[in-house]
Design an enzyme around this catalytic site. Structure first.
Site, PDB file in Angstrom:
ATOM      1  N   ASP A   1       8.070   3.634   5.897  1.00  0.00           N
ATOM      2  CA  ASP A   1       8.894   4.407   4.972  1.00  0.00           C
ATOM      3  C   ASP A   1       9.710   5.421   5.043  1.00  0.00           C
ATOM      4  O   ASP A   1      10.239   6.326   4.764  1.00  0.00           O
ATOM      5  CB  ASP A   1       7.600   5.583   4.451  1.00  0.00           C
ATOM      6  CG  ASP A   1       6.664   4.645   3.499  1.00  0.00           C
ATOM      7  OD1 ASP A   1       6.886   4.081   2.747  1.00  0.00           O
ATOM      8  OD2 ASP A   1       5.237   5.008   3.629  1.00  0.00           O
TER       9      ASP A   1
ATOM     10  N   ASP B   1       6.634  -1.528  -2.410  1.00  0.00           N
ATOM     11  CA  ASP B   1       7.469  -0.179  -2.070  1.00  0.00           C
ATOM     12  C   ASP B   1       8.394  -0.486  -0.962  1.00  0.00           C
ATOM     13  O   ASP B   1       9.454   0.103  -1.045  1.00  0.00           O
ATOM     14  CB  ASP B   1       6.399   0.656  -1.781  1.00  0.00           C
ATOM     15  CG  ASP B   1       4.978   0.863  -2.702  1.00  0.00           C
ATOM     16  OD1 ASP B   1       4.605  -0.228  -2.843  1.00  0.00           O
ATOM     17  OD2 ASP B   1       4.484   1.650  -2.743  1.00  0.00           O
TER      18      ASP B   1
HETATM   19  N1  GLY Z   1       4.793   4.257  -1.691  1.00  0.00           N
HETATM   20  C1  GLY Z   1       3.400   4.666  -2.050  1.00  0.00           C
HETATM   21  C2  GLY Z   1       3.745   5.021  -3.482  1.00  0.00           C
HETATM   22  O1  GLY Z   1       4.488   4.641  -4.549  1.00  0.00           O
HETATM   23  O2  GLY Z   1       2.599   5.676  -4.101  1.00  0.00           O
END
Ligand code: GLY
Length: 400
Positions: A119, A178
């Site tokens: 992330d 994501d």
């Molecule tokens: N990346 C995690 C979400 O969108 O909740």
């Protein structure tokens, strides 16, 4: 002959630009409404800043009990609060927001060495690229971003052709849609350093995702589990959606935004087509409510009583306001009108908190992880971040 062709070409280009500009004119009162949203958002974030314990990052707030949840810097959302502060500081010149942003960047910067998460695009690129714009004289941000890109790159596996999203048991290699969002950091790293390896990883990840994450209707699976040894797909499933086969709303939003950004960075027409196909899936979906705020999953049980997700709505609006720049005028107008209406709805008291309420968060009604029953129907830092970004993009495209 050549001269006439050139004149024709220049006139056609000018005509197309003029057509597009008339297609994206704001409705009356919209600019004033969004400018007020930004002013109100700055007031809200000053409230949030006061509520925050010294070493913590805001995560969410529960209006029914008045309780906050905070996180440390390693939480995937830690970058959104400082990034939103920087945007609001730039928009309003409210000095306290700039000071608070600098405090948060100081707390966050150690994550540049965190190779335990994918992330880092969210956590580091969002705030530190914003900081570079707001404080251009501060040179340390470039090395923080480069170190973050190096940490992210350690998670790339050439056999699979992807960056690993979640750590899991041996033999599994989990990639979530994501993850497309984190590629922006890698694209930046090549532009800054001239080292093309970051670009190549980003493009390889985007291509592998294109191949394996999407269904024939252009909706996406949330998670693809690859075999670490062979690179073969083992399973397509969900973690945050309603079912393996469902279209989790924020996942569709990440895909739309991710391929729009990947097209900006590469000019690969396959990415543009993918973004347009995802947009079509969302905009023409029979279960997209008339006010454009998606249910938390397009296939959620209980529709029309299912919860809406303001975060997905904000991300979709922001993505469309970029994507329209790469399309013909009729498509641009369609995207613009969708984003405009969504921002109008998010600006109503149904979604935008009254000043001083909602713990200082800007928007209400986000859905974080419904199957886990965590962060359900609450404010979320990323809903706020993409709402503010969408407003900025709207004001920018309409001022051209
Ligand atoms: N990346 C995690 C979400 O969108 O909740």
């Amino acid at each position: 002959m050549k001269k006439w062709f050139l004149i024709f070409f220049v006139f056609s280009a000018l005509f197309a630009t003029a057509q597009k500009l008339t297609a994206i004119r704001p409705i009356k009162g919209m600019v004033r409404l969004l400018e007020k949203d930004l002013a109100d958002a700055a007031t809200q974030y000053a409230v949030l800043a006061k509520a925050r314990p010294a070493d913590k990052f805001p995560k969410t707030f529960f209006p029914s009990t008045g309780a906050y949840e905070f996180s440390n810097s390693g939480w995937w959302c830690s970058g959104f609060y400082p990034a939103t502060l920087l945007a609001l500081y730039q928009e309003t010149s409210a000095g306290e927001l700039g000071t608070e942003a600098l405090r948060m960047l100081e707390l966050l910067k150690k994550e540049q060495y965190n190779s335990g998460t994918h992330d880092l695009g969210f956590m580091m690129y969002c705030p530190f690229s914003a900081a570079k714009k707001v404080f251009p004289a501060e040179k340390s941000y470039d090395s923080i971003l480069m170190n973050s890109a190096r940490s992210l790159a350690t998670r790339f596996d050439p056999k699979v052709g992807c960056i690993k999203s979640w750590n899991s048991k041996e033999g599994d290699f989990l990639v979530i849609i994501d993850n497309m969002m984190n590629l922006e950091l890698l694209f930046w790293a090549t532009k800054y350093s001239g080292d093309s390896s970051f670009y190549k990883m980003a493009v390889t990840h985007a291509n592998t995702t294109l191949l394996n994450h999407f269904r024939p209707d252009h909706s996406s699976y949330h998670v693809v589990n690859y075999n670490r040894e062979t690179g073969a797909v083992q399973k397509k499933q969900t973690a945050q959606g309603a079912a393996d086969s469902s279209a989790w709303a924020r996942g569709q939003a990440w895909g739309l935004y991710g391929y729009t950004m990947a097209y900006r960075e590469t000019k690969d027409p396959r990415y543009l087509q993918q973004a347009k196909d995802i947009a079509a899936f969302i905009l023409h979906h029979p279960r997209l409510p008339a006010d454009n705020i998606p249910y938390w999953d397009f296939d959620a049980p209980g529709i029309p009583g299912a919860l809406r997700d303001a975060s997905a709505a904000a991300i979709i609006s922001s993505a469309l306001l970029e994507l329209l720049e790469y399309t013909d005028s009729a498509t641009a107008q369609q995207y613009f009108k969708h984003a405009e209406k969504t921002l109008q709805v998010l600006s109503t008291p149904a979604y935008k908190a009254a000043p001083g309420k909602n713990g200082g968060f800007i928007l209400m009604h986000g859905v974080g992880h419904n199957p886990n029953n965590t962060e359900v129907d609450v404010p979320l830092t990323y809903a706020d971040y993409y709402f503010v970004e969408a407003i900025e993009r709207y004001l920018s495209v309409t001022s051209k």
